[in-house]
Write a protein that holds these residues in place. Structure first.
Motif, mmCIF file in Angstrom:
data_model
loop_
_atom_site.group_PDB
_atom_site.id
_atom_site.type_symbol
_atom_site.label_atom_id
_atom_site.label_comp_id
_atom_site.label_asym_id
_atom_site.label_seq_id
_atom_site.Cartn_x
_atom_site.Cartn_y
_atom_site.Cartn_z
ATOM 1 N N PRO A 151 36.634 43.947 44.450
ATOM 2 C CA PRO A 151 36.082 42.617 44.698
ATOM 3 C C PRO A 151 36.108 41.698 43.477
ATOM 4 O O PRO A 151 35.907 40.490 43.612
ATOM 5 C CB PRO A 151 34.624 42.920 45.103
ATOM 6 N N ALA A 152 36.324 42.250 42.282
ATOM 7 C CA ALA A 152 36.299 41.439 41.061
ATOM 8 C C ALA A 152 37.668 40.892 40.693
ATOM 9 O O ALA A 152 37.788 39.751 40.230
ATOM 10 C CB ALA A 152 35.732 42.258 39.893
ATOM 11 N N VAL A 153 38.716 41.692 40.888
ATOM 12 C CA VAL A 153 40.055 41.248 40.502
ATOM 13 C C VAL A 153 41.085 41.982 41.350
ATOM 14 O O VAL A 153 41.104 43.212 41.378
ATOM 15 C CB VAL A 153 40.315 41.490 38.992
ATOM 16 N N ASP A 154 41.882 41.227 42.077
ATOM 17 C CA ASP A 154 43.019 41.770 42.814
ATOM 18 C C ASP A 154 44.073 40.673 42.919
ATOM 19 O O ASP A 154 43.869 39.551 42.454
ATOM 20 C CB ASP A 154 42.612 42.310 44.195
ATOM 21 N N VAL A 155 45.195 41.019 43.512
ATOM 22 C CA VAL A 155 46.323 40.078 43.498
ATOM 23 C C VAL A 155 46.007 38.794 44.258
ATOM 24 O O VAL A 155 46.413 37.695 43.839
ATOM 25 C CB VAL A 155 47.595 40.750 44.063
ATOM 26 N N LYS A 156 45.276 38.885 45.371
ATOM 27 C CA LYS A 156 44.974 37.650 46.109
ATOM 28 C C LYS A 156 43.953 36.809 45.365
ATOM 29 O O LYS A 156 44.027 35.581 45.377
ATOM 30 C CB LYS A 156 44.531 37.976 47.534
ATOM 31 N N LEU A 157 42.981 37.453 44.685
ATOM 32 C CA LEU A 157 42.017 36.700 43.904
ATOM 33 C C LEU A 157 42.683 36.009 42.717
ATOM 34 O O LEU A 157 42.354 34.867 42.380
ATOM 35 C CB LEU A 157 40.909 37.626 43.404
ATOM 36 N N ILE A 158 43.606 36.709 42.072
ATOM 37 C CA ILE A 158 44.326 36.106 40.949
ATOM 38 C C ILE A 158 45.083 34.866 41.420
ATOM 39 O O ILE A 158 45.081 33.819 40.763
ATOM 40 C CB ILE A 158 45.278 37.124 40.310
ATOM 41 N N ALA A 159 45.719 34.968 42.593
ATOM 42 C CA ALA A 159 46.447 33.816 43.131
ATOM 43 C C ALA A 159 45.493 32.675 43.476
ATOM 44 O O ALA A 159 45.784 31.504 43.191
ATOM 45 C CB ALA A 159 47.238 34.247 44.366
ATOM 46 N N LEU A 160 44.345 32.995 44.083
ATOM 47 C CA LEU A 160 43.372 31.966 44.421
ATOM 48 C C LEU A 160 42.811 31.300 43.168
ATOM 49 O O LEU A 160 42.645 30.076 43.122
ATOM 50 C CB LEU A 160 42.238 32.574 45.244
ATOM 51 N N GLN A 161 42.503 32.099 42.161
ATOM 52 C CA GLN A 161 41.962 31.543 40.925
ATOM 53 C C GLN A 161 42.989 30.676 40.205
ATOM 54 O O GLN A 161 42.651 29.630 39.649
ATOM 55 C CB GLN A 161 41.484 32.670 40.018
ATOM 56 N N ALA A 162 44.255 31.115 40.219
ATOM 57 C CA ALA A 162 45.304 30.317 39.587
ATOM 58 C C ALA A 162 45.482 28.989 40.306
ATOM 59 O O ALA A 162 45.672 27.940 39.670
ATOM 60 C CB ALA A 162 46.619 31.098 39.574
ATOM 61 N N PHE A 166 43.710 29.633 33.186
ATOM 62 C CA PHE A 166 42.424 30.293 33.407
ATOM 63 C C PHE A 166 42.628 31.705 33.948
ATOM 64 O O PHE A 166 42.033 32.667 33.455
ATOM 65 C CB PHE A 166 41.586 29.477 34.387
ATOM 66 N N ALA A 167 43.450 31.848 34.989
ATOM 67 C CA ALA A 167 43.662 33.158 35.608
ATOM 68 C C ALA A 167 44.279 34.146 34.628
ATOM 69 O O ALA A 167 43.929 35.337 34.638
ATOM 70 C CB ALA A 167 44.547 33.010 36.845
ATOM 71 N N ALA A 168 45.192 33.668 33.772
ATOM 72 C CA ALA A 168 45.839 34.561 32.807
ATOM 73 C C ALA A 168 44.841 35.124 31.805
ATOM 74 O O ALA A 168 45.040 36.228 31.281
ATOM 75 C CB ALA A 168 46.952 33.818 32.076
ATOM 76 N N ARG A 169 43.768 34.406 31.523
ATOM 77 C CA ARG A 169 42.742 34.904 30.597
ATOM 78 C C ARG A 169 41.634 35.655 31.322
ATOM 79 O O ARG A 169 41.140 36.679 30.846
ATOM 80 C CB ARG A 169 42.135 33.726 29.822
ATOM 81 N N PHE A 170 41.225 35.123 32.478
ATOM 82 C CA PHE A 170 40.045 35.650 33.161
ATOM 83 C C PHE A 170 40.321 36.988 33.843
ATOM 84 O O PHE A 170 39.502 37.911 33.761
ATOM 85 C CB PHE A 170 39.567 34.620 34.194
#
Length: 336
Positions: free
Chosen positions: A294-305, A312-316
């Motif tokens: 729930p903290a970090v996965d591929v769909k979350l990374i895409a949503l955050q980017a 932001f996503a590359a650091r977070f």
């Protein structure tokens, strides 16, 4: 009447509608073919491996579906009837104190990972400190009652997985919030994330509720099906010797399960039923799977980017991955 008048007075010809093949037509064709060739399909697919896989798939989906439906209904109700400013009014003014409060607020505001990203953006647009909004973003999909109850149902034989998951996820959210207070910079967040969204005053709240619940159910339901397929394939394709080796090497097991959580991108309301199916693994690697997902996965990374910017996503995301593993290990040391 002149020619021009006749042309102006004539009605334009309607072009015949184009034949479009949608997913509904494809589904109907597949069902018809399955009915016609059902005897051949039954005999061809009547294998012990496929029977085992289908049993695992159905069990995972049937057990997880009620929690998924309840979760998306609550998420839709929050989006329609609970203003984002409610949390802002309850937060302490000091950011360092507001971070753990926002993490605990995730208990009262359940929602999937996809819903937490726009909520966090809305909080930032209403003046909430980014550290506080990001802490809520990580906590809401991981520590809410729907997720904890589904974990308790899945791990009936290991009830301590519930407080372990709660502590690991809450630690992840709070530590990431505090790290942003200390090291985060406002320029890392894209300007569009802080731009105020258009008001939806003219839209019925029930329409917002229906649209949000439908969107979350379709998206999360797809990931649930993928999770069921993975669990079924995992049980029948991965040799037992590999699982015994992975279970004996705890460090390797933790890393593999953390990476699987990132790649599979399961819904937090259903991932416990996938984790419990990996019964050959010890509890600690499976706890890491439940905390990291729930903290970090591929769909979350895409949503955050897409929401906060690629910088932001590359650091977070990488820092969240490390913090989630460490928090899960700390929680496992306390409860497991």
């Amino acid at each position: 009447m002149t020619i021009t008048g006749e042309i102006r007075g004539s009605r334009p010809r309607r072009t015949p509608p184009k034949l479009r093949v949608t997913s509904l037509e494809v589904l109907c064709v597949v069902l018809v073919v399955a009915l016609v060739f059902q005897d051949w399909l039954v005999s061809a697919l009547d294998a012990p491996v496929l029977r085992t896989a289908s049993t695992v798939f159905v069990a995972v989906c049937v057990q997880a579906l009620p929690f998924l439906v309840l979760g998306v209904l609550i998420s839709g109700a929050i989006a329609a009837f609970v203003p984002a400013s409610t949390l802002r009014r309850l937060l302490p003014r000091k950011t360092a104190l507001a971070v753990p409060v926002a993490g605990v607020a995730g208990v009262a505001l359940p929602g999937c990972e996809c819903a937490s990203v726009p909520v966090a953006r809305r909080l930032m647009q209403q003046g909430v400190a980014p550290a506080v909004a990001l802490s809520f973003l990580l906590a809401a999909p991981a520590v809410n009652p729907i997720v904890l109850v589904s974990t308790a149902v899945a791990f009936r034989d290991a009830p301590l997985m519930v407080p372990a998951r709660f502590l690991g996820s809450l630690l992840t959210a709070v530590i990431m919030g505090w790290l942003w207070v200390r090291f985060g910079k406002a320029e890392w967040i894209a300007e569009r994330a802080l731009r105020r969204l258009p008001d939806r005053d003219g839209t019925s709240r029930w329409v917002v509720f229906a649209e949000t619940a439908r969107h979350d159910l379709v998206e999360a339901g797809g990931f649930l099906v993928l999770g069921g397929v993975f669990a079924a394939a995992f049980n029948v394709l991965v040799p037992a010797e590999w699982m015994e080796t992975l279970g004996a090497q705890i460090v390797l097991g933790v890393l593999v399960m953390a990476l699987l959580a990132v790649v599979l991108a399961l819904c937090s309301e259903a991932d416990a039923f996938v984790a419990v199916s990996m019964s050959a693994l010890p509890l600690l690697p499976r706890l890491v799977f439940l905390v990291v997902g729930p903290a970090v996965d591929v769909k979350l990374i895409a949503l955050q980017a897409g929401t906060f910017g690629r910088g932001f996503a590359a650091r977070f995301a990488p820092v969240t991955f490390v913090v989630a593993i460490a928090s899960a290990l700390a929680a496992g040391a306390v409860f497991l």
